[in-house]
Design a protein around this motif. Sequence first.
Motif, PDB file in Angstrom:
ATOM      1  N   THR A   1       0.830  -1.214   0.000  1.00  0.00           N
ATOM      2  CA  THR A   1       0.000   0.000   0.000  1.00  0.00           C
ATOM      3  C   THR A   1       0.855   1.250   0.000  1.00  0.00           C
ATOM      4  OG1 THR A   1      -1.823  -1.119   1.150  1.00  0.00           O
ATOM      5  CG2 THR A   1      -1.761   1.282   1.280  1.00  0.00           C
ATOM      6  N   HIS A   2       1.872   1.275   0.832  1.00  0.00           N
ATOM      7  CA  HIS A   2       2.714   2.472   0.938  1.00  0.00           C
ATOM      8  C   HIS A   2       3.673   2.624  -0.240  1.00  0.00           C
ATOM      9  CE1 HIS A   2       1.665   4.194   4.873  1.00  0.00           C
ATOM     10  NE2 HIS A   2       1.300   2.955   5.168  1.00  0.00           N
ATOM     11  N   LEU A   3       4.163   1.507  -0.761  1.00  0.00           N
ATOM     12  CA  LEU A   3       5.065   1.587  -1.908  1.00  0.00           C
ATOM     13  C   LEU A   3       4.387   2.250  -3.099  1.00  0.00           C
ATOM     14  CD1 LEU A   3       7.759   0.854  -3.310  1.00  0.00           C
ATOM     15  CD2 LEU A   3       6.738  -1.364  -3.881  1.00  0.00           C
ATOM     16  N   PHE A   4       3.101   1.933  -3.287  1.00  0.00           N
ATOM     17  CA  PHE A   4       2.380   2.455  -4.446  1.00  0.00           C
ATOM     18  C   PHE A   4       1.495   3.667  -4.099  1.00  0.00           C
ATOM     19  CE2 PHE A   4       2.960  -2.141  -5.648  1.00  0.00           C
ATOM     20  CZ  PHE A   4       4.004  -1.891  -6.521  1.00  0.00           C
ATOM     21  N   GLU A   5       1.862   4.343  -3.005  1.00  0.00           N
ATOM     22  CA  GLU A   5       1.311   5.678  -2.700  1.00  0.00           C
ATOM     23  C   GLU A   5      -0.104   5.674  -2.140  1.00  0.00           C
ATOM     24  OE1 GLU A   5       3.276   8.465  -3.595  1.00  0.00           O
ATOM     25  OE2 GLU A   5       4.684   7.603  -5.008  1.00  0.00           O
ATOM     26  N   GLY A   6      -0.536   4.568  -1.543  1.00  0.00           N
ATOM     27  CA  GLY A   6      -1.817   4.607  -0.859  1.00  0.00           C
ATOM     28  C   GLY A   6      -1.741   5.496   0.375  1.00  0.00           C
ATOM     29  N   SER A   7      -2.866   6.029   0.804  1.00  0.00           N
ATOM     30  CA  SER A   7      -2.899   6.904   1.981  1.00  0.00           C
ATOM     31  C   SER A   7      -3.332   6.083   3.186  1.00  0.00           C
ATOM     32  CB  SER A   7      -3.883   8.060   1.751  1.00  0.00           C
ATOM     33  OG  SER A   7      -3.951   8.893   2.897  1.00  0.00           O
TER      34      SER A   7
END
Length: 420
Positions: free
Chosen positions: A111-117
């Motif tokens: 999630t964080h690698l692909f810019e999820g909030s």
Amino acid sequence: MIKSFKNFIRNYLYQIKMSAKWIIFAVLSGVIVGFVGIAFYFCMNFVTSCRLAHPWLIFLLPAGGLGIVALYHILHDEKDTGTNLVLSAIHSNDKIPLRMAPLIFISTLVTHLFEGSAGREGAALQLGGSIGNALGKLFRFDDKDQHIMIMCGMSAAFSALFGTPLAAAVFSMEVVSVGIMHYSALVPCVIASLIAHGLAVKCGAMPESFDLGVLPAFSIKTAVLIGILAILCAFVSILFCVILHGADHLYKRVFKNAYLRAAAGGCIVIALTLIVGDQTYNGTGMSTIESCIATGTVFPLAFLLKMIFTAATLGAGYKGGEIVPTFFIGATFGCLFGNLIGLSPALCAAVGMGAVFCGVTNSPITALLICFELFGFEGMPYYLIAIALSYMMSGYYGLYNSQKIIYSKYKTEYINRKIE
């Protein structure tokens, strides 16, 4: 007389036995969960650096979402309810599968690698709770002792990841049931939290801390202003809970298929990011929190945009936590309030963080301790007023549906109701 003395000796030996048992298992939990939390900390730093260096990764968010859904499907955990399952396992004896730990570890990083909030501490609670529960099963603890092991793991993971051992020790005891504290877990949670924190510091995981600069003198005027901010923060916390739960229900109603839901959610986050024009509201947002406190500048709608971005991400099935987004919302709203009324924006940002966190978790003692550990003791009267008012004014809303309101916030009355 002799009989009383024998009973005393028997009881005292039992207390020593129980104390020794929990000290040993708290140390074990602190070490194991602490190292897992440390690994998660450094992995989070790595993926955050990658996404900041390569902004184009956001266009792979839908693919990342599909991967998360597939991973949960492969491991037969499609109905995972995250932190809610951990909380319900403590007061309802629901089972926590050990596979929750690797699933939440990997899916949060994706999630964080692909810019999820999203945040990270919510994931830490699931990591710690899952591992703590597994340790309890391994040593064949009964249900009540397993509950303590779950809380131990939660405290250790939170402490290792965020660097607030005092708040971490109390949070797992306070968040489960509003109105009561599970003091039977006090010693194990304290020891596990301190050990995990010590290991994290030794390994280079730096705890969060902020310098608020010179604070205004405490007076009737500043107290009233902080009180107004607290009441507004309570409303903000309710709004965030409503938006978050509403997004989850809306996604499930519109997109029945989990794969379609994740892909659509990823596309929505991409669209929102392109509309905003930057990636301020993607990831955890810690840099924005630091900016609010260091410079006192903030975009007026930042708190609302973070709510929308986080709801769009988590509602679609992406994984992570809600706590750091809560801090972001509180800090940006508090900073905005401070700028509008002419009170220290840094202080108002700190107060906003504590007040909104209290409002969404219904954990006033933890919120107060977090403020002390992050900002120091100098602002104590401000934090105390804000958190007390936010707790009362936020009603029975909350992030976690499995949280139980045992006693009323307004009367000395047993109510045992669910979170709204």
